[in-house]
Design a protein around this motif. Structure first.
Motif, short mmCIF file in Angstrom:
data_model
loop_
_atom_site.label_atom_id
_atom_site.label_comp_id
_atom_site.label_asym_id
_atom_site.label_seq_id
_atom_site.Cartn_x
_atom_site.Cartn_y
_atom_site.Cartn_z
N LEU A 151 9.95 -39.94 -29.47
CA LEU A 151 11.39 -40.23 -30.60
C LEU A 151 10.98 -39.38 -31.79
N GLU A 152 12.55 -38.62 -31.65
CA GLU A 152 13.01 -37.54 -32.23
C GLU A 152 14.15 -37.31 -33.03
N PRO A 153 13.60 -37.68 -34.68
CA PRO A 153 13.81 -37.12 -35.84
C PRO A 153 15.13 -36.25 -35.30
N ILE A 190 8.75 -33.59 -31.15
CA ILE A 190 9.78 -32.71 -32.32
C ILE A 190 10.44 -31.75 -32.36
N ASP A 191 11.17 -30.98 -32.51
CA ASP A 191 12.37 -30.05 -32.68
C ASP A 191 12.59 -29.95 -33.78
N LEU A 192 11.80 -27.91 -33.65
CA LEU A 192 12.15 -27.30 -35.12
C LEU A 192 13.76 -27.47 -35.25
N PHE A 216 7.10 -30.83 -28.26
CA PHE A 216 7.50 -29.33 -28.79
C PHE A 216 8.63 -29.01 -29.01
N HIS A 217 9.77 -28.73 -29.02
CA HIS A 217 10.70 -28.13 -28.63
C HIS A 217 11.22 -27.04 -30.01
N VAL A 218 11.39 -25.85 -28.78
CA VAL A 218 11.87 -25.02 -29.75
C VAL A 218 12.66 -23.84 -30.01
N ASP A 231 25.27 -24.46 -31.26
CA ASP A 231 24.63 -22.55 -32.16
C ASP A 231 23.42 -22.60 -32.62
N ARG A 232 22.73 -22.99 -32.06
CA ARG A 232 21.30 -23.43 -31.60
C ARG A 232 20.92 -21.53 -31.74
N GLY A 233 19.94 -20.90 -31.93
CA GLY A 233 19.54 -19.69 -32.30
C GLY A 233 18.15 -19.41 -30.72
N VAL A 260 11.48 -24.70 -24.81
CA VAL A 260 13.03 -23.86 -25.32
C VAL A 260 13.73 -24.64 -24.47
N GLU A 261 14.48 -25.63 -26.13
CA GLU A 261 15.98 -26.14 -25.82
C GLU A 261 16.73 -25.67 -27.24
N LEU A 262 18.18 -24.90 -26.14
CA LEU A 262 18.98 -24.31 -26.64
C LEU A 262 19.96 -25.21 -25.92
ZN ZN Z 1 14.34 -31.71 -28.87
#
Ligand code: ZN
Length: 287
Positions: A151-153, A190-192, A216-218, A231-233, A260-262
């Motif tokens: 589940l991705e909040p 958990i996506d930052l 874990f998504h960064v 517009d993710r960095g 890494v997910e941009l």
């Molecule tokens: Zn994500």
């Protein structure tokens, strides 16, 4: 905490990051070229290639999946409930065929956005209740397939259209209700980008514990952010204390991939090799 400064063994590429630069085969080849060990593909890219071919190509390139994107969009007109569950069961089956440890779930919110064509509603409480019902049903299926549900909040700016579960606390409340035994079958992605701002982040990561940290998504949060979705960095270009948060996760025993997910118009315009090279550099220096 693991030292990432010398290698990128635990770097995974979410294929959204370079989806405009090429098809899944092109991305897989690029991952192999740059020494990636992990990948997290999207369903439409897998469908375009064919499930069996995609699975073989990923294995052939020596890649492991860190997740599969994505299931969810659980809310709909009641007449389409079966379509929703069938669609999500297929996502679980595909994840199993690909060897993915989990399906990432973006749960949806008001039904007209989650499943376009559904009659409009403003009842977010009803959407939240429905999400829990569908998730409970899907969990039975996913357990049999031995694929975990992550589940991705989502950041609250997506509360109307993409996801009505917006905090770690809310997501973990749902996990605790549906999987009180902490079986590993249900947890969080958990996506930052979505959770970095949460004053309870550290506390909720501790509450999640190892069993509930499935992915874990960064990326990074840019100031100013010019587009709500695209517009993710790149890691290091924004204001998220990535290493501090990774440290909190690893203190719980998390030892998996940093994916890494941009979603970024800027990075979609760059050459594929430039993006992957930059991901590797930043993984070593700031993740
Ligand atoms: Zn994500």
């Amino acid at each position: 905490m693991r030292d990432f400064s010398k290698d990128h063994r635990w770097l995974s590429l979410n294929t959204m990051t370079v989806r405009k630069q090429g098809d899944l085969q092109t991305i897989i080849d690029a991952c192999a070229r740059h020494g990636f060990r992990g990948i997290s593909p999207w369903r439409d890219q897998v469908a375009a290639m064919g499930l069996a071919r995609a699975a073989a190509a990923i294995r052939g390139a020596g890649l492991e999946l860190s997740g599969y994107c994505r299931g969810g969009m659980f809310t709909s007109d009641p007449s389409r409930a079966q379509e929703v569950i069938d669609d999500n069961r297929r996502a679980v089956d595909e994840a199993a065929a690909l060897g993915a440890p989990c399906v990432v779930l973006v749960v949806g919110s008001l039904p007209q956005y989650s499943r376009p064509g559904s009659p409009p509603s403003k009842d977010i409480a009803a959407a939240r209740a429905r999400v829990k019902e569908v998730l409970a049903e899907l969990l039975l299926y996913a357990r049999k397939a031995k694929v975990a549900l992550a589940l991705e909040p989502l950041h609250p700016m997506y509360a109307a259209d993409r996801g009505c579960v917006n905090t770690m606390r809310h997501a973990l409340d749902i996990c605790d209700e549906l999987d009180p035994q902490r079986s590993g079958a249900l947890g969080l992605a958990i996506d930052l980008y979505h959770v970095w701002w949460d004053p309870e982040l550290k506390q909720q990561i501790e509450r999640a514990g190892r069993e509930r940290i499935l992915a874990f998504h960064v990326c990074d949060w840019l100031v100013p952010t010019k587009h709500l979705l695209e517009d993710r960095g790149m890691m290091g270009d924004g204001v998220i204390e990535i290493q501090r948060i990774r440290n909190w996760l690893e203190a719980q025993g998390f030892s998996g991939y940093c994916e890494v997910e941009l979603f970024s118009r800027h990075w979609w315009d760059q050459p594929l090799d430039t993006v992957l090279r930059t991901c590797v550099e930043r993984h070593r220096s700031v993740v």
